[in-house]
Design an enzyme around this catalytic site. Structure first.
Site, PDB file in Angstrom:
ATOM      1  N   SER A   1     -12.380 -28.763 -57.583  1.00 31.46           N
ATOM      2  CA  SER A   1     -10.857 -29.112 -58.159  1.00 31.46           C
ATOM      3  C   SER A   1     -10.571 -28.028 -59.086  1.00 31.46           C
ATOM      4  O   SER A   1     -11.242 -27.620 -59.881  1.00 31.46           O
ATOM      5  CB  SER A   1     -10.916 -30.656 -58.751  1.00 31.46           C
ATOM      6  OG  SER A   1      -9.785 -30.707 -59.492  1.00 31.46           O
TER       7      SER A   1
ATOM      8  N   TYR B   1     -15.268 -34.651 -66.053  1.00 31.16           N
ATOM      9  CA  TYR B   1     -14.803 -34.617 -64.621  1.00 31.16           C
ATOM     10  C   TYR B   1     -15.074 -33.097 -64.436  1.00 31.16           C
ATOM     11  O   TYR B   1     -15.227 -32.738 -63.268  1.00 31.16           O
ATOM     12  CB  TYR B   1     -13.337 -35.021 -64.580  1.00 31.16           C
ATOM     13  CG  TYR B   1     -12.936 -34.762 -63.127  1.00 31.16           C
ATOM     14  CD1 TYR B   1     -13.231 -35.502 -61.893  1.00 31.16           C
ATOM     15  CD2 TYR B   1     -11.656 -33.889 -62.937  1.00 31.16           C
ATOM     16  CE1 TYR B   1     -12.610 -35.108 -60.678  1.00 31.16           C
ATOM     17  CE2 TYR B   1     -11.273 -33.828 -61.795  1.00 31.16           C
ATOM     18  CZ  TYR B   1     -11.768 -34.139 -60.694  1.00 31.16           C
ATOM     19  OH  TYR B   1     -11.419 -34.070 -59.540  1.00 31.16           O
TER      20      TYR B   1
END
Length: 319
Positions: A161, A187
């Site tokens: 990501s 994350y």
């Protein structure tokens, strides 16, 4: 730079349309919803036999039925896999055995969770997104090697990501055992780990006929946002005051296109260790274009080796 003829908003089915995947076996983790569902649909629509590796078996079987009905063929089944439990990962690997596996798509993930831990007491985001997939992929390596042919590699696709820009790996405490927890840093760390794993895996297995690339799918509204409130998403500019998704976000099918290209694109035959976005090799990140590209630390071969050693030590699994 490697590019395809497709763009950021090309539907996944278009990317797969020119390929005959009959006889190919595919596993898609997290395939019951979002881009995993659309990745599985596109590949099954091109003839592949697909297993949805999912934590919720009922949801997985429902998704398999829906995909099979949409493509007019029974090519998709569901299997149970909880990436937050290494014993579950082991059971899934044992159930698959050594049957040839042509394409493994490590799609499942969690994002911006509160501080939670896996069955092995790993921080949930890196535990699920990286360590679970690390053990899964190593466990399925024999199956991937069995699918490799002289003129065609088996492929591993690892979902990363743009969130990787939020954090490099915190080598001294990746599981937040002693430092303050930050859900976005955690994350980002997990998505950096995903990109580095593709580099490390490809380095070890490319010469044996298995390649690995990382994918940035783009901004898509899926169940990945389940831990975020509307207030948080408005503050980040993802939705407006009425809850409408801002322009520039992709549909799940558009978000699946780079995963599908990484799995079948002729331009990538025999090539791995890359970070891909919008159906092309990503440029290096720059301040001038901060929502595109890859940070140097996420594709650093030395960091990939360091992560590999750490992953073996933490999970107790190695080659």
């Amino acid at each position: 730079m490697i590019r395809s003829r497709y763009g950021a908003f090309t539907p996944a089915r278009v990317v797969a349309a020119d390929h005959d995947l009959s006889g190919r076996n595919v596993i898609v983790t997290g395939g019951a919803s979002g881009i995993g569902l659309e990745t599985a649909r596109a590949l099954a629509g091109a003839g592949a036999d697909v297993m949805l590796a999912v934590r919720d078996r009922v949801a997985g079987e429902k998704a398999a039925v829906e995909i099979n009905e949409s493509i007019g063929a029974d090519r998709v089944i569901a299997g149970t896999l909880d990436l937050a439990s290494l014993s579950s990962v082991g059971s899934f690997v044992d159930a698959w055995g050594d049957a040839p596996l042509d394409i493994l798509i490590n799609n499942a993930g969690v994002m911006a969770t509160p501080l939670l831990r896996t069955a092995e007491d790993l921080e949930l985001q890196i535990g699920t997104n990286h360590f679970g997939h690390f053990v899964l992929t190593l466990g399925l390596t024999r199956a991937l090697l069995n699918a490799a042919e002289e003129d065609r590699t088996a492929r591993v696709v690892v979902l990363s990501s743009i969130g990787h820009r939020r954090s490099d790996i915190h080598w001294d405490d990746p599981n937040y055992l002693s430092r303050p927890y930050d859900k976005w840093e955690a994350y980002g760390q997990s998505k950096t780990a995903n990109a580095l794993f593709a580099v490390g895996y490809n380095e070890r297995f490319e010469e044996h006929g298995v390649t690995a690339n990382a994918v940035m799918p783009g901004g898509i509204m899926t169940p990945l946002q389940r831990y975020l409130t509307d207030e948080e998403m408005r503050a980040m500019g993802w939705i407006d005051e009425e809850g409408k998704v801002r322009d520039g976000f992709k549909t799940p099918e558009q978000g699946a296109s780079t995963s599908v290209w990484a799995a079948v694109g002729e331009e990538l035959e025999g090539i791995g260790g890359l970070y891909l976005e919008d159906c092309a090799q990503a440029p290096m990140w720059s301040q001038a274009n901060p929502m595109k590209g890859v940070m140097p630390y996420a594709i650093d071969p030395d960091a990939a080796d360091r992560l590999w050693v750490m992953s073996e030590e933490i999970t107790g699994v190695g080659m």
